[in-house]
Motif scaffolding. Structure first.
Motif, mmCIF file in Angstrom:
data_model
loop_
_atom_site.group_PDB
_atom_site.id
_atom_site.type_symbol
_atom_site.label_atom_id
_atom_site.label_comp_id
_atom_site.label_asym_id
_atom_site.label_seq_id
_atom_site.Cartn_x
_atom_site.Cartn_y
_atom_site.Cartn_z
ATOM 1 N N ARG A 269 0.834 -1.209 0.000
ATOM 2 C CA ARG A 269 0.000 0.000 0.000
ATOM 3 C C ARG A 269 0.862 1.250 0.000
ATOM 4 N N TRP A 270 1.953 1.232 0.773
ATOM 5 C CA TRP A 270 2.822 2.407 0.824
ATOM 6 C C TRP A 270 3.513 2.632 -0.513
ATOM 7 N N ASP A 272 2.309 1.815 -3.380
ATOM 8 C CA ASP A 272 1.258 2.329 -4.261
ATOM 9 C C ASP A 272 1.019 3.822 -4.033
ATOM 10 N N SER A 273 0.966 4.224 -2.761
ATOM 11 C CA SER A 273 0.608 5.614 -2.448
ATOM 12 C C SER A 273 1.796 6.562 -2.585
ATOM 13 N N LEU A 274 2.973 6.147 -2.179
ATOM 14 C CA LEU A 274 4.147 7.018 -2.222
ATOM 15 C C LEU A 274 4.922 6.910 -3.521
#
Length: 388
Positions: A269-270, A272-274
């Motif tokens: 998730r990180w 993907d987001s960052l």
């Protein structure tokens, strides 16, 4: 986050669990096994040192062979099966020089298995969802870390009531099962029929011309290499500071648990987001903080707060690197790219491990400040890790 196709995910998890469990049951106990075979400390050092040299050579060679044949799964199966057979032979060998030859051959066969598995898993994880193969690479790699720990714990119990030769049997049996499990791997999606570049030098040159790939190798070398002094001297420092063995075990367990959690839960998730650049920068910054605290304090509470940062300094950076490789490395060079990713940072880590003894002898805990500095050098480089 993508939803996985169960059969593809299960087959890769099975492969990784068997492969990394085979490492877990043997890697921590090999030096003691060698000692029981009547080897002197000098012979053990020679065996381990030459093993490092063989690994640095065998990985890229096997990767190029797999890419040129475009048979990654077949080469992986053959390498794991050969390593298993050689492992079965180790308990029966008496003379040192014959043992050395067989062990080095086993190291050579074992080395490319992880790079080839990563190339296959990464290729499957980035497949189009319509192919029914898409899943998060981190879920597979997290299962591998957990399997390594479980394998080590299980082997510790087994050798408590059997001879140390049992680690060779367990190691070989798991490798043989891993070789067989490659038959369950799903066929890749779009795959080239033959590698267009026959020259290994030109193939490596093609990869090194990719600016993002070069930056990624450098960032990984700096951050992974900064772990060298910790891996070699952290326990020695903590023991000297009066930290109990039980507390040290808990501190190491914290790092492993954090690694698994980042791989499986929060890491994808990180990334993907960052984005890979932001995730790599977070990992580099976490390494700076971690080594600064380790340099300045041996208080168990402070150490307990920073040990989970291993989930960022290793697992998150690894996920970011895999995301970049999946987006930038051509399919016909997938195994070669993985081999270079293992070779570059691995060589830097080996050199820093050799020099860490001198640094620790002269600087003591302050040597960790240099590790923090290395991680700090990686921060500006992370800005160029743009995913195409």
């Amino acid at each position: 986050m993508r939803m996985p196709q169960p059969d593809a995910l299960r087959s890769f998890i099975l492969l990784y669990v068997l492969l990394y469990a085979s490492f877990g049951v043997a890697s921590p106990f090999w030096p003691r096994f060698f000692e029981t075979r009547g080897m002197s400390p000098e012979q053990i050092g020679l065996l381990l040192g030459l093993g490092t040299v063989v690994r640095l050579i065998a990985g890229p060679v096997a990767a190029r062979l797999a890419d040129r044949l475009q048979r990654l799964r077949h080469v992986l199966a053959a390498a794991a099966a050969l390593a298993a057979c050689l492992a079965f032979g180790l308990p029966w060998i008496g003379g040192f020089w014959i043992f050395l030859i067989v062990r080095l051959c086993q190291e050579a066969a074992l080395t490319p298995t992880t790079s080839l598995a990563d190339a296959l898993a990464l290729d499957a994880s980035r497949s189009a969802p319509s192919s029914g193969m898409s899943f998060e690479y981190g879920w597979v790699r997290g299962s591998a870390s957990a399997a390594f720990v479980i394998g080590t714990l299980a082997a510790g119990q087994v050798i408590g009531w059997t001879a140390l030769t049992s680690i060779a049997w367990m190691h070989g049996a798991l490798l043989l099962a891993a070789a067989a499990s490659t038959m369950l791997l799903p066929a890749a999606g779009a795959r080239t029929c033959a590698a267009p570049e026959r020259s290994s030098v030109r193939a490596i040159g093609e990869l090194m011309q990719l600016v993002v790939f070069r930056r990624m190798l450098l960032v990984a070398a700096l951050v992974y290499g900064s772990h060298a002094m910790h891996d070699a001297f952290a326990v020695i420092r903590w023991n000297a500071a009066g930290v109990s063995q039980t507390t040290i075990s808990i501190l190491w367990s914290e790092a492993v648990v954090a690694e698994v959690l980042v791989f499986v839960l929060v890491g994808p998730r990180w990334v993907d987001s960052l984005g890979p650049a932001g995730a790599a920068a977070m990992a580099s910054l976490a390494a700076v903080v971690r080594w600064l605290v380790v340099a300045c304090s041996s208080d168990p509470v402070a150490l307990a707060l920073v040990q989970p940062l291993h989930g960022l300094t290793f697992a998150l950076l690894h996920l970011a690197c895999m995301r970049l490789m999946g987006a930038t490395v051509p399919r016909h060079l997938a195994a070669t790219g993985q081999a270079l990713y293992a070779l570059g940072p691995g060589l830097v880590t080996a050199l820093l491990t050799l020099s860490s003894g001198m640094l620790y002898a002269r600087l003591g805990a302050s040597g960790f400040l240099l590790m923090a500095l290395l991680s700090g050098f990686a921060l500006p480089l992370c800005l160029g890790l743009k995913q195409p």
